[in-house]
Design a protein around this motif. Sequence first.
Motif, PDB file in Angstrom:
ATOM      1  N   ILE A 154     -14.734 -18.565 -22.860  1.00  0.00           N
ATOM      2  CA  ILE A 154     -13.382 -19.137 -22.880  1.00  0.00           C
ATOM      3  C   ILE A 154     -13.437 -20.604 -22.504  1.00  0.00           C
ATOM      4  O   ILE A 154     -12.823 -21.454 -23.147  1.00  0.00           O
ATOM      5  N   HIS A 155     -14.180 -20.900 -21.440  1.00  0.00           N
ATOM      6  CA  HIS A 155     -14.294 -22.287 -20.961  1.00  0.00           C
ATOM      7  C   HIS A 155     -14.895 -23.198 -22.030  1.00  0.00           C
ATOM      8  O   HIS A 155     -14.458 -24.336 -22.209  1.00  0.00           O
ATOM      9  N   GLN A 156     -15.892 -22.685 -22.760  1.00  0.00           N
ATOM     10  CA  GLN A 156     -16.532 -23.496 -23.802  1.00  0.00           C
ATOM     11  C   GLN A 156     -15.652 -23.649 -25.034  1.00  0.00           C
ATOM     12  O   GLN A 156     -15.534 -24.737 -25.583  1.00  0.00           O
ATOM     13  N   ARG A 157     -15.039 -22.564 -25.472  1.00  0.00           N
ATOM     14  CA  ARG A 157     -14.246 -22.588 -26.708  1.00  0.00           C
ATOM     15  C   ARG A 157     -12.840 -23.150 -26.532  1.00  0.00           C
ATOM     16  O   ARG A 157     -12.300 -23.764 -27.447  1.00  0.00           O
ATOM     17  N   TYR A 158     -12.250 -22.877 -25.371  1.00  0.00           N
ATOM     18  CA  TYR A 158     -10.855 -23.248 -25.127  1.00  0.00           C
ATOM     19  C   TYR A 158     -10.725 -23.928 -23.759  1.00  0.00           C
ATOM     20  O   TYR A 158     -10.198 -23.334 -22.816  1.00  0.00           O
ATOM     21  N   PRO A 159     -11.199 -25.144 -23.611  1.00  0.00           N
ATOM     22  CA  PRO A 159     -11.200 -25.783 -22.287  1.00  0.00           C
ATOM     23  C   PRO A 159      -9.809 -25.980 -21.690  1.00  0.00           C
ATOM     24  O   PRO A 159      -9.682 -26.164 -20.478  1.00  0.00           O
ATOM     25  N   ASP A 160      -8.764 -25.896 -22.499  1.00  0.00           N
ATOM     26  CA  ASP A 160      -7.401 -26.055 -21.985  1.00  0.00           C
ATOM     27  C   ASP A 160      -6.837 -24.759 -21.409  1.00  0.00           C
ATOM     28  O   ASP A 160      -5.825 -24.776 -20.711  1.00  0.00           O
ATOM     29  N   ILE A 161      -7.482 -23.621 -21.663  1.00  0.00           N
ATOM     30  CA  ILE A 161      -7.022 -22.341 -21.122  1.00  0.00           C
ATOM     31  C   ILE A 161      -7.695 -22.116 -19.773  1.00  0.00           C
ATOM     32  O   ILE A 161      -8.906 -22.204 -19.641  1.00  0.00           O
ATOM     33  N   LYS A 162      -6.901 -21.821 -18.775  1.00  0.00           N
ATOM     34  CA  LYS A 162      -7.401 -21.644 -17.407  1.00  0.00           C
ATOM     35  C   LYS A 162      -7.710 -20.172 -17.138  1.00  0.00           C
ATOM     36  O   LYS A 162      -6.918 -19.298 -17.471  1.00  0.00           O
ATOM     37  N   VAL A 163      -8.858 -19.911 -16.516  1.00  0.00           N
ATOM     38  CA  VAL A 163      -9.237 -18.550 -16.143  1.00  0.00           C
ATOM     39  C   VAL A 163      -9.111 -18.402 -14.632  1.00  0.00           C
ATOM     40  O   VAL A 163      -9.714 -19.153 -13.869  1.00  0.00           O
ATOM     41  N   LEU A 164      -8.309 -17.425 -14.241  1.00  0.00           N
ATOM     42  CA  LEU A 164      -8.122 -17.072 -12.838  1.00  0.00           C
ATOM     43  C   LEU A 164      -8.696 -15.670 -12.659  1.00  0.00           C
ATOM     44  O   LEU A 164      -8.214 -14.718 -13.275  1.00  0.00           O
ATOM     45  N   VAL A 165      -9.738 -15.555 -11.867  1.00  0.00           N
ATOM     46  CA  VAL A 165     -10.390 -14.265 -11.639  1.00  0.00           C
ATOM     47  C   VAL A 165      -9.550 -13.440 -10.669  1.00  0.00           C
ATOM     48  O   VAL A 165      -9.078 -13.950  -9.653  1.00  0.00           O
ATOM     49  N   LEU A 166      -9.384 -12.160 -11.009  1.00  0.00           N
ATOM     50  CA  LEU A 166      -8.746 -11.187 -10.115  1.00  0.00           C
ATOM     51  C   LEU A 166      -9.647  -9.951 -10.118  1.00  0.00           C
ATOM     52  O   LEU A 166      -9.720  -9.236 -11.118  1.00  0.00           O
ATOM     53  N   THR A 167     -10.351  -9.728  -9.019  1.00  0.00           N
ATOM     54  CA  THR A 167     -11.382  -8.690  -8.986  1.00  0.00           C
ATOM     55  C   THR A 167     -11.466  -8.051  -7.609  1.00  0.00           C
ATOM     56  O   THR A 167     -10.861  -8.546  -6.656  1.00  0.00           O
ATOM     57  N   THR A 168     -12.240  -6.989  -7.517  1.00  0.00           N
ATOM     58  CA  THR A 168     -12.496  -6.365  -6.219  1.00  0.00           C
ATOM     59  C   THR A 168     -13.765  -6.901  -5.581  1.00  0.00           C
ATOM     60  O   THR A 168     -14.063  -6.603  -4.432  1.00  0.00           O
ATOM     61  N   TYR A 169     -14.524  -7.716  -6.329  1.00  0.00           N
ATOM     62  CA  TYR A 169     -15.839  -8.169  -5.879  1.00  0.00           C
ATOM     63  C   TYR A 169     -15.779  -9.531  -5.198  1.00  0.00           C
ATOM     64  O   TYR A 169     -15.506 -10.533  -5.837  1.00  0.00           O
ATOM     65  N   GLY A 170     -16.075  -9.527  -3.900  1.00  0.00           N
ATOM     66  CA  GLY A 170     -16.072 -10.766  -3.139  1.00  0.00           C
ATOM     67  C   GLY A 170     -17.467 -11.225  -2.760  1.00  0.00           C
ATOM     68  O   GLY A 170     -17.624 -12.125  -1.940  1.00  0.00           O
TER      69      GLY A 170
END
Length: 148
Positions: A69-85
């Motif tokens: 996503i970061h490479q193809r669509y740099p304007d789209i922001k990814v916010l991780v929501l996970t159980t893994y810390g």
Amino acid sequence: MIRVLVCDDQAVVCDGLEMILNADPEIKVIATAYDGEEALQRIDQSRPDVVLMDLKMPGMNGIQATREIHQRYPDIKVLVLTTYGDDEWVLDAVRSGAVGYLLKGTPRADLIKAIKGTAAGLSHIDPAVAGKLIAAVAQNPTSNDTTV
């Protein structure tokens, strides 16, 4: 209106997040995906502002999908929501282009605030993992010393 794509391999999690997020008048879940590959397909179709990304999924996991996503669509922001810390999950997510990292225990008001902030260009790191991220960066300092 902040357009969100939710990516998690558990349908009940996607359904719950969609219900919570759509209750806010400034957020609209426009698509859901159950793995990273499907997320990339949905992005092509829906063009979200923010992707709410789980990490551990079958097929293409959240780290791999975030990188794509970061490479193809740099304007789209990814916010991780996970159980893994764990340290490595946090570091890998950030290195792959995630702009924020939250744990699934995050209160709903904080999640909504993080999505709005992410859409506005801010980063959000869960306090439970922030210390690990700082410690990892401190263990690998760069050669660019900015001390005066």
